[in-house]
Design a protein around this motif. Structure first.
Motif: not given
Length: 191
Positions: A34-47, A54-56, A104-106
């Motif tokens: 939800d809005v404000g939550d922070i997360f990492d996205i990792r795409v293998y081989g694509e630094k 952060r969800v806008g 989960f800031r939301s």
């Protein structure tokens, strides 16, 4: 004349079974972004495509190559699937995407009463009542831990139960998994 006899096997109320484990619907709701939550996205081989997001306020993120992505209401797994699909559509052959929720800031839980630092705390997936009290600095010396009250709102109905936190911490009772919005109140002991 009518006489009634009541017997009680324990002075501590039993925890209703539905409070001990999350139902599938509650598990999904607790894990949605939800809005404000922070997360990492990792795409293998694509630094250059990997990073922290952060969800806008509009429930989306801006992601390289695929632009705006709707995030609100999705789980981390749902978001990874969507990103894989969008990246595979003309950008990367068989992309491997993983999403890790950092915060989960939301979603919050509230710990009040006889704890060292009462307050509002970020919810973490799988969080239990003992962890929440620990986040609040632990019980005060004046606490009546076995009379702790957990308030949970389900379908706009508040449910309150007495939770034997001291017994739980000693392994005598099962722990209780929390959901976002739970309120934990630790009362003062009466001497």
């Amino acid at each position: 004349m009518v006489f009634s006899v009541f017997s009680c096997s324990s002075t501590v109320p039993h925890t209703p079974p539905e409070m001990g484990a999350l139902k599938p619907q509650e598990r999904v709701q607790a894990a949605t972004l939800d809005v404000g939550d922070i997360f990492d996205i990792r795409v293998y081989g694509e630094k250059e495509l990997s990073g922290t997001f952060r969800v806008g306020p509009d429930g989306t993120i801006r992601f390289p190559l695929v632009n705006e992505i709707p995030v609100k209401g999705r789980t981390a797994e749902d978001l990874a699937d969507l990103l894989r699909e969008r990246l595979a559509d003309g950008f990367i052959r068989r992309p491997q995407v993983v999403v890790f929720v950092k915060e989960f800031r939301s979603k919050k839980i509230f710990v009040l009463g006889e704890v060292a630092k009462p307050g509002t705390f970020p919810y973490e997936t799988g969080m239990n009542i003992v962890q929440a009290i620990t986040m609040a600095g632990g019980l005060s010396v004046l606490s009546a831990a076995n009379k702790t009250v957990l308030t949970r709102s389900q379908n706009n109905i508040e449910q309150r139960i007495v939770v034997p936190v001291n017994d739980i911490s000693k392994g005598r009772r099962p722990n209780i998994i929390l959901v976002p919005g739970d309120i934990i109140f630790v009362p003062e002991s009466v001497l």
